[in-house]
Motif scaffolding. Structure first.
Motif: not given
Length: 253
Positions: A64-91
């Motif tokens: 639930d990205i309206t929760d700042r902690t959950q939003a940050a955790r989601a990005v951290a999870e994705i970085i751990e999974r893939f090791g990088r980030l090139d594109i963010l689509v805020n939809n």
């Protein structure tokens, strides 16, 4: 032809339906590994399975990205999974309409939470990784695409707070673009007109009936139309940045 996004990682929020779901598929077709973010685990898992069945790579991050902690955790999870980030689509977004007088203030708060705060929280968490990707990545450029609306360009009666949130998205996008574009993190806003999605269905029956009775748009855009526009924005050569794209149905005045 080699897909243009091979070696890149993209995050798409609000990916459980509509524009977000179509965008995740489109970016995967262009070769990106796609992280899909939303609250509905079942829909995300189905989308990931569809992308993988088509030969792509995807990962579901439930948040639930309206929760700042959950939003940050989601990005951290994705970085751990893939090791990088090139594109963010805020939809991710919500449209609850009606007059200001007598409005349910809770509806206002929900729209501000997702349309503005969620976008801010995801951008804040993702930005250090995007800046790094622009310095050290296969394309030497990174992208943020914020999904606004025609309602971010012109105000209408009964759209007041929704207008406020989307005008705010436009202003934030342009300010951020000026701050970071010379670091080769491109920042663009896409403003759709009427699109055939679940967005209207979140309103009460009276609002839905009013919109239906006044609807003069016989052929609205489809989510895939907007997904193609997003893919266009993020696949431009490093030298080119699309700061604003306004996508309208041909039949919408």
């Amino acid at each position: 032809m080699t897909p243009k996004l091979i070696g890149t990682v993209a995050i798409v929020t609000g990916a459980s339906s509509g524009i977000g779901r179509a965008t995740a598929r489109a970016l995967a077709e262009h070769g990106a590994s796609v992280a899909v973010v939303a609250r509905r685990r079942d829909r995300l898992d189905t989308l990931v399975a569809q992308i993988e069945a088509a030969g792509g790579t995807a990962h579901a991050a439930v948040a639930d990205i309206t929760d700042r902690t959950q939003a940050a955790r989601a990005v951290a999870e994705i970085i751990e999974r893939f090791g990088r980030l090139d594109i963010l689509v805020n939809n991710a977004g919500l449209m609850l309409l009606g007059p200001v007088h007598g409005a349910d203030v809770g509806d206002w708060e929900r729209m501000i939470a997702i349309n503005q705060n969620g976008l801010l929280y995801m951008t804040h968490a993702a930005l250090p990784h995007l800046l790094e990707a622009a310095k050290d990545g296969p394309r030497e450029v990174a992208d943020i695409v914020n999904i606004s609306s025609q309602a971010g360009r012109e105000a209408s009666a009964n759209f007041g707070v929704y207008n406020m949130t989307k005008f705010g998205v436009n202003g934030f996008t342009e300010a951020l673009r000026q701050e970071i574009t010379q670091s080769h993190v491109r920042v663009g806003v896409l403003e759709p007109g009427a699109v055939d999605t679940e967005l209207v269905s979140h309103n009460n029956q009276a609002i839905r009936d009013e919109l239906a009775s006044s609807d003069a748009i016989p052929e609205p855009l489809q989510p895939e139309d907007i997904a193609e526009s997003i893919a266009f924005m993020v696949t431009r050569p490093r030298r080119a940045s699309i700061a604003e794209l306004w996508a309208m149905p041909t039949s919408q005045a």
